[in-house]
Design an enzyme around this catalytic site. Structure first.
Site, PDB file in Angstrom:
ATOM      1  N   ASP A  35       0.828  -1.214   0.000  1.00  0.00           N
ATOM      2  CA  ASP A  35       0.000   0.000   0.000  1.00  0.00           C
ATOM      3  C   ASP A  35       0.863   1.265   0.000  1.00  0.00           C
ATOM      4  O   ASP A  35       0.539   2.256  -0.657  1.00  0.00           O
ATOM      5  CB  ASP A  35      -0.894   0.038   1.252  1.00  0.00           C
ATOM      6  CG  ASP A  35      -1.954  -1.052   1.194  1.00  0.00           C
ATOM      7  OD1 ASP A  35      -2.025  -1.746   0.148  1.00  0.00           O
ATOM      8  OD2 ASP A  35      -2.701  -1.212   2.176  1.00  0.00           O
ATOM      9  N   ALA A  36       1.982   1.203   0.740  1.00  0.00           N
ATOM     10  CA  ALA A  36       2.834   2.401   0.866  1.00  0.00           C
ATOM     11  C   ALA A  36       3.396   2.804  -0.503  1.00  0.00           C
ATOM     12  O   ALA A  36       3.510   3.992  -0.811  1.00  0.00           O
ATOM     13  CB  ALA A  36       3.968   2.124   1.837  1.00  0.00           C
ATOM     14  N   TYR A  38       1.971   2.152  -3.412  1.00  0.00           N
ATOM     15  CA  TYR A  38       0.831   2.703  -4.171  1.00  0.00           C
ATOM     16  C   TYR A  38       0.661   4.184  -3.794  1.00  0.00           C
ATOM     17  O   TYR A  38       0.504   5.056  -4.653  1.00  0.00           O
ATOM     18  CB  TYR A  38      -0.444   1.912  -3.859  1.00  0.00           C
ATOM     19  CG  TYR A  38      -1.645   2.413  -4.634  1.00  0.00           C
ATOM     20  CD1 TYR A  38      -1.963   1.879  -5.881  1.00  0.00           C
ATOM     21  CD2 TYR A  38      -2.445   3.431  -4.133  1.00  0.00           C
ATOM     22  CE1 TYR A  38      -3.046   2.347  -6.605  1.00  0.00           C
ATOM     23  CE2 TYR A  38      -3.528   3.912  -4.851  1.00  0.00           C
ATOM     24  CZ  TYR A  38      -3.824   3.369  -6.085  1.00  0.00           C
ATOM     25  OH  TYR A  38      -4.896   3.848  -6.803  1.00  0.00           O
ATOM     26  N   ASP A  39       0.688   4.446  -2.485  1.00  0.00           N
ATOM     27  CA  ASP A  39       0.512   5.828  -2.022  1.00  0.00           C
ATOM     28  C   ASP A  39       1.593   6.744  -2.574  1.00  0.00           C
ATOM     29  O   ASP A  39       1.343   7.895  -2.923  1.00  0.00           O
ATOM     30  CB  ASP A  39       0.523   5.883  -0.493  1.00  0.00           C
ATOM     31  CG  ASP A  39      -0.721   5.226   0.095  1.00  0.00           C
ATOM     32  OD1 ASP A  39      -1.702   5.069  -0.664  1.00  0.00           O
ATOM     33  OD2 ASP A  39      -0.698   4.854   1.279  1.00  0.00           O
ATOM     34  N   SER A  84     -36.815  -5.158 -13.204  1.00  0.00           N
ATOM     35  CA  SER A  84     -36.703  -5.802 -11.892  1.00  0.00           C
ATOM     36  C   SER A  84     -36.765  -7.317 -12.095  1.00  0.00           C
ATOM     37  O   SER A  84     -37.062  -7.784 -13.189  1.00  0.00           O
ATOM     38  CB  SER A  84     -37.821  -5.325 -10.974  1.00  0.00           C
ATOM     39  OG  SER A  84     -39.037  -5.442 -11.658  1.00  0.00           O
ATOM     40  N   GLU A 115     -25.706 -16.456  -8.661  1.00  0.00           N
ATOM     41  CA  GLU A 115     -24.844 -15.643  -7.790  1.00  0.00           C
ATOM     42  C   GLU A 115     -25.671 -15.075  -6.638  1.00  0.00           C
ATOM     43  O   GLU A 115     -26.907 -14.993  -6.746  1.00  0.00           O
ATOM     44  CB  GLU A 115     -24.150 -14.526  -8.560  1.00  0.00           C
ATOM     45  CG  GLU A 115     -25.036 -13.448  -9.121  1.00  0.00           C
ATOM     46  CD  GLU A 115     -24.210 -12.358  -9.806  1.00  0.00           C
ATOM     47  OE1 GLU A 115     -23.596 -11.567  -9.083  1.00  0.00           O
ATOM     48  OE2 GLU A 115     -24.200 -12.319 -11.052  1.00  0.00           O
ATOM     49  N   LYS A 117     -27.587 -12.548  -4.227  1.00  0.00           N
ATOM     50  CA  LYS A 117     -28.255 -11.263  -4.507  1.00  0.00           C
ATOM     51  C   LYS A 117     -27.846 -10.285  -3.411  1.00  0.00           C
ATOM     52  O   LYS A 117     -28.235 -10.431  -2.249  1.00  0.00           O
ATOM     53  CB  LYS A 117     -29.775 -11.461  -4.525  1.00  0.00           C
ATOM     54  CG  LYS A 117     -30.493 -10.216  -4.982  1.00  0.00           C
ATOM     55  CD  LYS A 117     -31.953 -10.499  -5.258  1.00  0.00           C
ATOM     56  CE  LYS A 117     -32.634  -9.308  -5.911  1.00  0.00           C
ATOM     57  NZ  LYS A 117     -32.463  -8.067  -5.197  1.00  0.00           N
ATOM     58  N   ASP A 119     -27.564  -7.048  -1.107  1.00  0.00           N
ATOM     59  CA  ASP A 119     -28.563  -6.104  -0.611  1.00  0.00           C
ATOM     60  C   ASP A 119     -27.979  -4.696  -0.703  1.00  0.00           C
ATOM     61  O   ASP A 119     -27.516  -4.121   0.277  1.00  0.00           O
ATOM     62  CB  ASP A 119     -28.885  -6.465   0.850  1.00  0.00           C
ATOM     63  CG  ASP A 119     -30.234  -5.943   1.261  1.00  0.00           C
ATOM     64  OD1 ASP A 119     -30.918  -5.336   0.412  1.00  0.00           O
ATOM     65  OD2 ASP A 119     -30.607  -6.143   2.429  1.00  0.00           O
ATOM     66  N   GLU A 175     -24.172  -3.683  -8.417  1.00  0.00           N
ATOM     67  CA  GLU A 175     -24.723  -3.281  -7.127  1.00  0.00           C
ATOM     68  C   GLU A 175     -23.660  -2.518  -6.324  1.00  0.00           C
ATOM     69  O   GLU A 175     -22.522  -2.976  -6.206  1.00  0.00           O
ATOM     70  CB  GLU A 175     -25.104  -4.562  -6.373  1.00  0.00           C
ATOM     71  CG  GLU A 175     -26.201  -4.434  -5.400  1.00  0.00           C
ATOM     72  CD  GLU A 175     -27.602  -4.631  -6.005  1.00  0.00           C
ATOM     73  OE1 GLU A 175     -28.560  -4.390  -5.276  1.00  0.00           O
ATOM     74  OE2 GLU A 175     -27.733  -5.011  -7.191  1.00  0.00           O
ATOM     75  N   TYR A 225     -19.979  -4.354  -7.101  1.00  0.00           N
ATOM     76  CA  TYR A 225     -19.859  -5.656  -7.776  1.00  0.00           C
ATOM     77  C   TYR A 225     -20.724  -5.591  -9.029  1.00  0.00           C
ATOM     78  O   TYR A 225     -21.904  -5.210  -8.943  1.00  0.00           O
ATOM     79  CB  TYR A 225     -20.397  -6.792  -6.889  1.00  0.00           C
ATOM     80  CG  TYR A 225     -19.468  -7.173  -5.768  1.00  0.00           C
ATOM     81  CD1 TYR A 225     -18.412  -8.061  -5.985  1.00  0.00           C
ATOM     82  CD2 TYR A 225     -19.639  -6.655  -4.490  1.00  0.00           C
ATOM     83  CE1 TYR A 225     -17.557  -8.420  -4.956  1.00  0.00           C
ATOM     84  CE2 TYR A 225     -18.789  -7.006  -3.453  1.00  0.00           C
ATOM     85  CZ  TYR A 225     -17.750  -7.889  -3.700  1.00  0.00           C
ATOM     86  OH  TYR A 225     -16.915  -8.237  -2.674  1.00  0.00           O
ATOM     87  N   LYS A 291     -29.888 -16.982 -13.624  1.00  0.00           N
ATOM     88  CA  LYS A 291     -30.183 -16.455 -14.958  1.00  0.00           C
ATOM     89  C   LYS A 291     -29.864 -17.536 -15.984  1.00  0.00           C
ATOM     90  O   LYS A 291     -28.821 -18.197 -15.863  1.00  0.00           O
ATOM     91  CB  LYS A 291     -29.295 -15.241 -15.269  1.00  0.00           C
ATOM     92  CG  LYS A 291     -29.614 -14.041 -14.424  1.00  0.00           C
ATOM     93  CD  LYS A 291     -28.647 -12.907 -14.694  1.00  0.00           C
ATOM     94  CE  LYS A 291     -28.937 -11.807 -13.700  1.00  0.00           C
ATOM     95  NZ  LYS A 291     -27.865 -10.821 -13.632  1.00  0.00           N
ATOM     96  N   LYS A 315     -35.383 -15.752  -2.875  1.00  0.00           N
ATOM     97  CA  LYS A 315     -35.134 -14.954  -1.670  1.00  0.00           C
ATOM     98  C   LYS A 315     -35.005 -15.821  -0.412  1.00  0.00           C
ATOM     99  O   LYS A 315     -35.698 -16.835  -0.279  1.00  0.00           O
ATOM    100  CB  LYS A 315     -36.274 -13.943  -1.455  1.00  0.00           C
ATOM    101  CG  LYS A 315     -36.467 -12.957  -2.597  1.00  0.00           C
ATOM    102  CD  LYS A 315     -35.308 -12.012  -2.773  1.00  0.00           C
ATOM    103  CE  LYS A 315     -35.393 -10.683  -2.128  1.00  0.00           C
ATOM    104  NZ  LYS A 315     -36.501  -9.840  -2.319  1.00  0.00           N
ATOM    105  N   CYS A 409     -32.802  -4.155  41.397  1.00  0.00           N
ATOM    106  CA  CYS A 409     -32.622  -5.382  40.624  1.00  0.00           C
ATOM    107  C   CYS A 409     -33.855  -6.290  40.763  1.00  0.00           C
ATOM    108  O   CYS A 409     -34.278  -6.571  41.891  1.00  0.00           O
ATOM    109  CB  CYS A 409     -31.373  -6.103  41.128  1.00  0.00           C
ATOM    110  SG  CYS A 409     -31.182  -7.746  40.424  1.00  0.00           S
ATOM    111  N   CYS A 412     -32.668  -9.530  42.930  1.00  0.00           N
ATOM    112  CA  CYS A 412     -32.294  -9.493  44.352  1.00  0.00           C
ATOM    113  C   CYS A 412     -32.675  -8.192  45.048  1.00  0.00           C
ATOM    114  O   CYS A 412     -32.393  -8.026  46.226  1.00  0.00           O
ATOM    115  CB  CYS A 412     -30.802  -9.740  44.494  1.00  0.00           C
ATOM    116  SG  CYS A 412     -29.805  -8.336  43.977  1.00  0.00           S
ATOM    117  N   CYS A 427     -26.732  -4.365  38.452  1.00  0.00           N
ATOM    118  CA  CYS A 427     -27.174  -4.662  39.799  1.00  0.00           C
ATOM    119  C   CYS A 427     -25.959  -4.551  40.710  1.00  0.00           C
ATOM    120  O   CYS A 427     -24.879  -5.031  40.375  1.00  0.00           O
ATOM    121  CB  CYS A 427     -27.732  -6.077  39.839  1.00  0.00           C
ATOM    122  SG  CYS A 427     -27.813  -6.741  41.491  1.00  0.00           S
ATOM    123  N   CYS A 433     -26.565 -11.370  44.713  1.00  0.00           N
ATOM    124  CA  CYS A 433     -27.562 -11.490  43.648  1.00  0.00           C
ATOM    125  C   CYS A 433     -27.566 -12.886  43.013  1.00  0.00           C
ATOM    126  O   CYS A 433     -26.518 -13.375  42.580  1.00  0.00           O
ATOM    127  CB  CYS A 433     -27.300 -10.439  42.582  1.00  0.00           C
ATOM    128  SG  CYS A 433     -28.454 -10.557  41.214  1.00  0.00           S
TER     129      CYS A 433
END
Ligand code: I6G
Length: 670
Positions: A35-36, A38-39, A84, A115, A117, A119, A175, A225, A291, A315, A409, A412, A427, A433
């Protein structure tokens, strides 16, 4: 070559490299550089673009930070409607779908692409000559909103397509989601900033994508995705599964669970496999989509009203349902935590009938403004305890009652306390207790407390379950006969335990205070209290002002100690323990002359040859000194042994006096 030409070349090279690394990271999940690095590349490009603004291009990876806020979103007409999907909810409905497909194609078995679904929110991305030119929401399927500025901030959406041979104009669909981890972090941030938390990852993703200020979207953990295409100026595949593979080479992330399956039984098996995986995924899904794979077959089947005949969403049972909150009970946990539990009109949710759900704590009830009598939304996700998510305010009946945590409580009757900065009410019954009995007894018997050899956790559970003991004082009434009657308890072990109990009666005041299990009172505080008050009676009578004078005792600890001793039953248990013969040597309060180091603060670092660190600390405290963990301007002396850490150099830096072991022992008078 001129400087400008060189810069232009370098900028183009950096863009290409960064886009390639983005692809390796997000799509192939196989980064080649840290990552470093890339930065560093990104910063180099940013610097170049800053000094040569003419080099800035729309596909530059630096352009994901958001832009000036919009006043409204423009409307976008979808060239190919975003339809839909029809849903099915059980095996019979899936079987009906498969039969219709087979009948339509006059085939015995059909290949499907399956695949999960997700949300999230369906999104359309339009690429022209490989460049992202527009991002739009699904809207009503015919018209959506232009959210290009926001879309551009999502790392997993390529600003320009990778590879080659992509159509001149290509619309990619998929999505936008928020991962569960990202959602939790975002909500934590919202609460910290006194902003309203989001109800679930989908709402958070929707709210984030519909920001007029794309800089806010850029700060939100959104991901994408792809699942298919809309407009395409070129036909490049015969099957949907091939399209997905092509999209992957062009820089889009596919769901790793995508699979080609033959026949309806394979679909059903896939459904169950994904359902079993559901809780371990880092994103919410609400079913799976099948599908028909071959486009030629999709064309034969066509559409009914606004949904394809060649696809269906299978679903999962709903995870959220509405029901009525009939009442709120209080559950007392093993640590004394009081949890409000919703008593519900039974409701079928997440595949089971739910009658109880957690409301977490008073703050959550207040934040959600949930009242008894309300219609509420209940969520049951996987094996997690069902929870009340919110109240449906529009359905609130007259006379819906607000809830207040009890002051005593329910198990007790001890006072309920809620410490500052804690959301949990507890409590204060502790030893007494019923709900906390076993934990309190295990703690009492533990090594650093009364050190009762042979009284392990399992045995404590057995003794409580058999009704042989109710509180810690009952331990001292146990005899060999009773113990031998227990499962897997030999005569010898029973005798040993009775002997260990007897031995534990000779203890120290600090151990005894620790053994009481007062919240916030650990070993160190117990020791400080023992030495400060020198007698149990003085500690039991101490008020807040007195407790606050004790070293390291703040308002929270003081409140906890005071409340504990105010409970009559705690006093009764202590009385029974003393009657049983528990005793300790008197603590001699050192005379003022003995406190030669009173008012001085020490720090000990490194290894001493004559004593351990704890021993050194005790010796200093016995002389009235305070021992701190770190060096500051307030430190008077730093005792330095062999191999000291950074504390010695810090002392030098601050000019704090350093004592070697000899000087230290001399100061102790040894
Ligand atoms: O809403 C959807 C979610 C997922 C879809 C969809 C999908 O495929 C995995 N596919 C299509 C064709 C449509 N909606 C219309």
């Amino acid at each position: 070559m001129t400087v400008n030409k060189k810069s232009a070349q370098r900028a183009a090279q950096l863009r290409e490299e960064l886009n390639h690394h983005n692809y390796l990271y997000y799509v192939l999940d196989n980064p080649e550089i840290p990552d470093a690095e890339y930065d560093r590349l990104l910063r180099e490009l940013q610097t170049l673009e800053k000094s040569h603004p003419e080099l800035l291009t729309a596909d530059s990876p630096t352009q994901r930070v958001g832009a000036e806020p919009l006043s409204a979103f423009e409307e976008v007409a979808h060239e190919v409607p975003m339809l839909s999907l029809n849903n099915c909810f059980d095996e019979q409905e899936l079987s009906d779908f498969d039969r219709r497909v087979r009948d339509g194609l006059e085939k015995d078995s059909v290949e499907y692409v399956a695949e999960p679904k997700l949300d999230g929110l369906a999104i359309s991305l339009l690429y022209e000559k490989g460049m992202l030119v527009r991002g739009a929401t699904r809207g009503d399927g015919s018209k959506g909103e232009n959210v290009t500025q926001n879309i551009r901030t999502i790392d997993t959406i390529p600003l320009c397509l990778q590879g080659k041979n992509y159509p001149e104009r290509l619309e990619v669909r998929g999505e936008v989601i928020m991962t569960r981890k990202g959602f939790a972090q975002l909500n934590e941030r919202q609460l910290k900033n006194n902003d309203k938390p989001f109800a679930n990852p989908r709402n958070a993703a929707a709210g984030s994508l519909r920001q007029l200020d794309s800089r806010i979207t850029a700060s939100r953990p959104l991901e994408f995705y792809c699942y298919g295409i809309g407009v395409s100026t070129q036909t490049f595949a015969d099957r949907h599964s091939e399209v997905l593979q092509k999209l992957k080479t062009w820089g889009f992330r596919l769901n790793p669970e995508v699979n080609v399956l033959k026949g309806m039984q394979a679909c059903l098996d896939y459904y169950h496999a994904i359902q079993a995986k559901r809780d371990s995924l880092d994103y919410d899904i609400d079913g799976v989509v099948y599908k028909v794979d071959r486009f030629a077959e999709q064309d034969i089947l066509g559409f009914v009203s606004r949904a394809p005949r060649w696809a269906i969403a299978h679903k999962f049972p709903a995870q959220e349902e509405m029901t009525v909150l009939k009442g709120i009970d209080i559950q007392v946990g093993r640590t004394g935590a009081l949890t409000p539990v919703a008593r519900l009109e039974p409701v079928f949710v997440g595949g089971v009938t739910v009658t109880n759900a957690t409301l977490h704590n008073q703050d959550e009830i207040d934040r959600k403004d949930v009242r008894i009598g309300d219609t509420v939304i209940v969520r049951r996700a996987g094996d997690v305890i069902p929870e009340v998510v919110s109240a449906v305010k529009a359905k609130r009946p007259k006379g819906a009652r607000k809830f207040k945590m009890p002051t005593h409580c329910p198990v007790c009757d001890s006072a309920v306390v809620r410490l500052e900065n804690e959301s949990v009410a507890r409590c204060s019954g502790g030893l007494y207790c019923g709900a906390q009995q076993k934990e309190a007894i295990k703690h009492f018997a533990s090594r650093k407390a009364m050190d009762i050899d042979g009284l392990g956790d399992k045995l404590v559970e057995q003794l409580v379950d058999q009704g042989l003991i109710h509180d810690v004082a009952d331990l001292y009434r146990l005899n060999v006969e009773q113990l031998v009657a227990l499962e897997r308890m030999a005569e010898k072990s029973a005798q040993n335990l009775v002997a260990a109990l007897d031995k534990s009666k000779t203890t120290t005041l600090e151990r005894f205070i620790f053994a009481l299990g007062i919240r916030q009172v650990g070993e160190t505080t117990a020791r400080t209290l023992a030495h400060h008050y020198a007698s149990l009676e003085s500690l039991m009578q101490a008020n807040t002002d007195s407790l606050l004078e004790v070293e390291d005792v703040g308002p929270i600890v003081a409140e906890s100690i005071e409340t504990f001793f105010k409970q009559q039953h705690n006093d009764d248990v202590i009385e029974k323990l003393i009657q049983a013969g528990i005793h300790w040597p008197a603590i001699e309060k050192p005379s003022a002359e003995a406190l030669t180091l009173a008012g001085k603060t020490f720090v000990v670092t490194g290894t001493l040859s004559s004593m351990g660190r704890t021993e050194a600390k005790n010796a200093l405290q016995a002389k009235g000194a305070k021992v701190a963990g770190s060096v500051s301007k307030k430190t008077d002396y730093v005792v330095v042994g062999v191999d000291p850490g950074s504390k010695a150099s810090k002392a030098e830096e601050l000019g704090v006096e350093i004592l070697d072991e000899v000087a230290f022992l001399t100061m102790l008078g040894q």
